[in-house]
Design an enzyme around this catalytic site. Structure first.
Site, PDB file in Angstrom:
ATOM      1  CG  ASP A   1      -2.065   0.989   1.096  1.00  0.00           C
ATOM      2  OD1 ASP A   1      -3.220   0.543   0.964  1.00  0.00           O
ATOM      3  OD2 ASP A   1      -1.798   2.210   1.113  1.00  0.00           O
ATOM      4  CB  ILE A   2       0.792   4.275  -2.130  1.00  0.00           C
ATOM      5  CG1 ILE A   2       1.880   5.147  -2.720  1.00  0.00           C
ATOM      6  CG2 ILE A   2      -0.446   5.089  -1.774  1.00  0.00           C
ATOM      7  CD1 ILE A   2       1.518   5.715  -4.088  1.00  0.00           C
TER       8      ILE A   2
ATOM      9  CG  HIS B   1      -8.700  -3.105  -2.406  1.00  0.00           C
ATOM     10  ND1 HIS B   1      -9.587  -2.315  -3.115  1.00  0.00           N
ATOM     11  CD2 HIS B   1      -8.465  -2.448  -1.240  1.00  0.00           C
ATOM     12  CE1 HIS B   1      -9.869  -1.223  -2.417  1.00  0.00           C
ATOM     13  NE2 HIS B   1      -9.214  -1.281  -1.259  1.00  0.00           N
TER      14      HIS B   1
END
Ligand code: 5GP
Ligand code: ZN
Length: 113
Positions: A30-31, A99
């Site tokens: 995850d960013i 997701h």
């Protein structure tokens, strides 16, 4: 899907730190991590939300969960992890490509806020 950010990651049109990939599944960091381990586990197929699931998607979702378990084991998350999916606005879904967040490396509270 053309404008979907996760489809673009699947097509490698935008970069991501990919930690696992097979025919139907991709796992990447995850960013904006909220835990020491924060991965996104996605079907490569564009499915916007759980409400869009079809009978034909049953096997790929099984593959998504198997990938999550294998990656969690590889990341030494034997103490536990959280696998969570936000569906639509009440849950805070921002990216409309189904997701799971795979979160680990610290304890998590319950119930979630
Ligand atoms: P949700 O839709 O479940 O609220 O969360 C979407 C998640 O995707 C967020 O945790 C956000 O940080 C992550 N995210 C959004 N855009 C990108 C991106 O371009 N790359 C990566 N690796 N993660 C992203
Ligand atoms: Zn998509």
């Amino acid at each position: 899907m053309q404008d979907c950010i996760f489809c673009k990651i699947v097509r490698r049109e935008i970069p991501a730190e990919i930690v696992y990939e097979d025919e139907g599944v991709m796992v990447f960091k995850d960013i904006n991590p909220v835990a020491p381990v924060h991965l996104l586990v996605i079907p490569k197929k564009h499915i916007p939300t759980f409400f869009d699931l079809q009978e034909e998607d049953v096997s790929v979702l099984g593959r998504v969960q198997l990938a999550a378990a294998r990656v969690a084991a590889k990341m030494n998350l034997e103490k536990g992890f959280r696998l969570v999916s936000n569906c639509r606005e009440d849950a805070g879904q921002l990216v409309f490509h189904l997701h799971y967040h795979l979160l680990g490396g610290r304890p998590f509270g319950w119930p979630p806020g």
